[in-house]
Design a protein around this motif. Structure first.
Motif, PDB file in Angstrom:
ATOM      1  N   ILE A   2      11.923   8.972  10.879  1.00  0.00           N
ATOM      2  CA  ILE A   2      11.142   7.821  11.336  1.00  0.00           C
ATOM      3  C   ILE A   2      11.455   7.533  12.795  1.00  0.00           C
ATOM      4  O   ILE A   2      12.616   7.382  13.181  1.00  0.00           O
ATOM      5  CB  ILE A   2      11.445   6.587  10.463  1.00  0.00           C
ATOM      6  CG1 ILE A   2      10.972   6.840   9.026  1.00  0.00           C
ATOM      7  CG2 ILE A   2      10.778   5.344  11.038  1.00  0.00           C
ATOM      8  CD1 ILE A   2      11.335   5.735   8.062  1.00  0.00           C
ATOM      9  N   THR A   6       6.654   0.210  11.806  1.00  0.00           N
ATOM     10  CA  THR A   6       5.339  -0.418  11.922  1.00  0.00           C
ATOM     11  C   THR A   6       5.022  -1.194  10.649  1.00  0.00           C
ATOM     12  O   THR A   6       5.434  -0.808   9.556  1.00  0.00           O
ATOM     13  CB  THR A   6       4.242   0.629  12.198  1.00  0.00           C
ATOM     14  OG1 THR A   6       2.982  -0.023  12.288  1.00  0.00           O
ATOM     15  CG2 THR A   6       4.170   1.659  11.094  1.00  0.00           C
ATOM     16  N   SER A   9       0.964   0.104   8.266  1.00  0.00           N
ATOM     17  CA  SER A   9       0.759   1.132   7.245  1.00  0.00           C
ATOM     18  C   SER A   9       2.066   1.855   6.950  1.00  0.00           C
ATOM     19  O   SER A   9       2.999   1.847   7.753  1.00  0.00           O
ATOM     20  CB  SER A   9      -0.311   2.136   7.689  1.00  0.00           C
ATOM     21  OG  SER A   9       0.134   2.883   8.805  1.00  0.00           O
ATOM     22  N   LYS A  10       2.092   2.478   5.772  1.00  0.00           N
ATOM     23  CA  LYS A  10       3.258   3.276   5.379  1.00  0.00           C
ATOM     24  C   LYS A  10       2.770   4.499   4.634  1.00  0.00           C
ATOM     25  O   LYS A  10       1.980   4.390   3.693  1.00  0.00           O
ATOM     26  CB  LYS A  10       4.203   2.459   4.497  1.00  0.00           C
ATOM     27  CG  LYS A  10       5.438   3.233   4.039  1.00  0.00           C
ATOM     28  CD  LYS A  10       6.406   2.354   3.286  1.00  0.00           C
ATOM     29  CE  LYS A  10       7.587   3.164   2.743  1.00  0.00           C
ATOM     30  NZ  LYS A  10       8.299   3.910   3.780  1.00  0.00           N
ATOM     31  N   LEU A  11       3.227   5.651   5.059  1.00  0.00           N
ATOM     32  CA  LEU A  11       2.817   6.915   4.444  1.00  0.00           C
ATOM     33  C   LEU A  11       3.901   7.369   3.482  1.00  0.00           C
ATOM     34  O   LEU A  11       4.938   7.880   3.888  1.00  0.00           O
ATOM     35  CB  LEU A  11       2.572   7.966   5.531  1.00  0.00           C
ATOM     36  CG  LEU A  11       1.960   9.288   5.074  1.00  0.00           C
ATOM     37  CD1 LEU A  11       0.616   9.065   4.387  1.00  0.00           C
ATOM     38  CD2 LEU A  11       1.804  10.236   6.244  1.00  0.00           C
ATOM     39  N   ILE A  17      -0.826   6.969   1.469  1.00  0.00           N
ATOM     40  CA  ILE A  17      -0.753   5.921   2.483  1.00  0.00           C
ATOM     41  C   ILE A  17      -1.130   4.557   1.907  1.00  0.00           C
ATOM     42  O   ILE A  17      -1.966   4.456   1.007  1.00  0.00           O
ATOM     43  CB  ILE A  17      -1.652   6.270   3.696  1.00  0.00           C
ATOM     44  CG1 ILE A  17      -1.278   5.420   4.911  1.00  0.00           C
ATOM     45  CG2 ILE A  17      -3.132   6.133   3.340  1.00  0.00           C
ATOM     46  CD1 ILE A  17      -1.818   5.963   6.219  1.00  0.00           C
ATOM     47  N   HIS A 190      -1.930   5.252  10.830  1.00  0.00           N
ATOM     48  CA  HIS A 190      -1.137   6.347  10.270  1.00  0.00           C
ATOM     49  C   HIS A 190       0.326   6.140  10.624  1.00  0.00           C
ATOM     50  O   HIS A 190       0.940   6.964  11.290  1.00  0.00           O
ATOM     51  CB  HIS A 190      -1.657   7.681  10.808  1.00  0.00           C
ATOM     52  CG  HIS A 190      -1.189   8.871  10.031  1.00  0.00           C
ATOM     53  ND1 HIS A 190      -1.606   9.123   8.751  1.00  0.00           N
ATOM     54  CD2 HIS A 190      -0.336   9.884  10.341  1.00  0.00           C
ATOM     55  CE1 HIS A 190      -1.039  10.239   8.313  1.00  0.00           C
ATOM     56  NE2 HIS A 190      -0.249  10.711   9.264  1.00  0.00           N
ATOM     57  N   GLU A 191       0.860   5.015  10.223  1.00  0.00           N
ATOM     58  CA  GLU A 191       2.240   4.595  10.446  1.00  0.00           C
ATOM     59  C   GLU A 191       2.542   4.224  11.902  1.00  0.00           C
ATOM     60  O   GLU A 191       3.208   3.252  12.162  1.00  0.00           O
ATOM     61  CB  GLU A 191       3.240   5.639   9.962  1.00  0.00           C
ATOM     62  CG  GLU A 191       3.396   5.649   8.445  1.00  0.00           C
ATOM     63  CD  GLU A 191       4.608   6.443   8.003  1.00  0.00           C
ATOM     64  OE1 GLU A 191       5.416   5.896   7.247  1.00  0.00           O
ATOM     65  OE2 GLU A 191       4.730   7.609   8.407  1.00  0.00           O
TER      66      GLU A 191
END
Length: 240
Positions: A2, A6, A9-11, A17, A190-191
């Motif tokens: 990482i 953020t 969002s979290k993938l 996601i 996208h994160e």
């Protein structure tokens, strides 16, 4: 590993996601849709990203109207594109157009006059909203210039943001508008640690305005290990 924390969002490697805690199936169910539509409007997930709460149909309509009012692209942007060879890669043209629009930066103008740090966000927000509103027009212009002999299609302010992009690309079918709404919704975030998102944060941290920051992000997106991978996959499919 990482590289950036953020909230939006979290993938997850197992369940996929999540945007503000919601999965894509949940968002397809809960977010407002266009009349007769089957997919969420990107305006709705944008609202969710910024405020952290699900929008009403009225919220989405107001946001769409706001973008429609901001969507006029200055003539000199098209002039810059028209000076380039039509065979130029679309991403090169896209970056050039965004950079040409930097003349319209409200943040740059306000910073030049002198503003308090606590007011930075206000001008960055205005620049970002203007950019989002104008990008479909620019993208469609580049597409029609390169692939459709420069036969351009004027925007239709009565359409929502994604459907208007499909219209300007030259596709009026319901399925294309549906696809564009879905595509823009599931690609909204996208994160934040990918190349293009990280780049916009990095360049923006120098107090470069959103036009510069977004253009820089797009040069990262143009790489084959990031956004250009889409093009590589299409080529692979045709070869197969």
């Amino acid at each position: 590993m990482i590289g950036l924390v953020t909230e939006t969002s979290k993938l997850d490697p197992d369940e996929g996601i999540r945007f503000r805690g919601y999965t894509i199936p949940e968002l397809r169910e809960k977010l407002p849709k266009a009349p007769g539509g089957t997919e969420p409007l990107p305006e709705g997930i944008f609202y969710l990203m910024l405020l952290g709460e699900l929008p009403t149909q009225e919220d989405v309509l107001n946001l769409g109207n706001n973008w429609a009012r901001r969507a006029i692209v200055p003539k000199h942007v098209f002039d810059v594109l028209d000076k380039m060879p039509a065979a130029t890669h679309p991403m090169t043209q896209f970056v050039m157009a965004i950079t040409a629009m930097q003349t319209e930066s409200l943040f740059a103008a306000a910073y030049k006059k002198g503003i308090n740090k606590k007011d930075y966000w206000d001008y960055v927000y205005e620049d970002s909203m203007n950019l989002i509103a104008r990008l479909p027009r620019v993208a469609a212009y580049i597409y029609r210039r390169k692939y459709k002999n420069g036969e351009h299609i004027e925007p239709d302010p009565k359409l929502d943001w994604a459907a208007n992009l499909a219209h300007m690309l030259g596709y009026e079918e319901f399925d294309m508008k549906r696809l564009m709404r879905m595509y823009m919704t599931i690609h909204v975030d996208h994160e934040g640690g990918n190349v293009s998102a990280h780049t916009t944060h990095l360049v923006g941290s120098a107090l470069s305005d959103p036009y510069f920051a977004f253009a820089a992000g797009m040069t990262g997106l143009a790489g084959p290990l990031h956004g250009l991978a889409n093009q590589e996959v299409v080529k692979w499919i045709f070869d197969m």
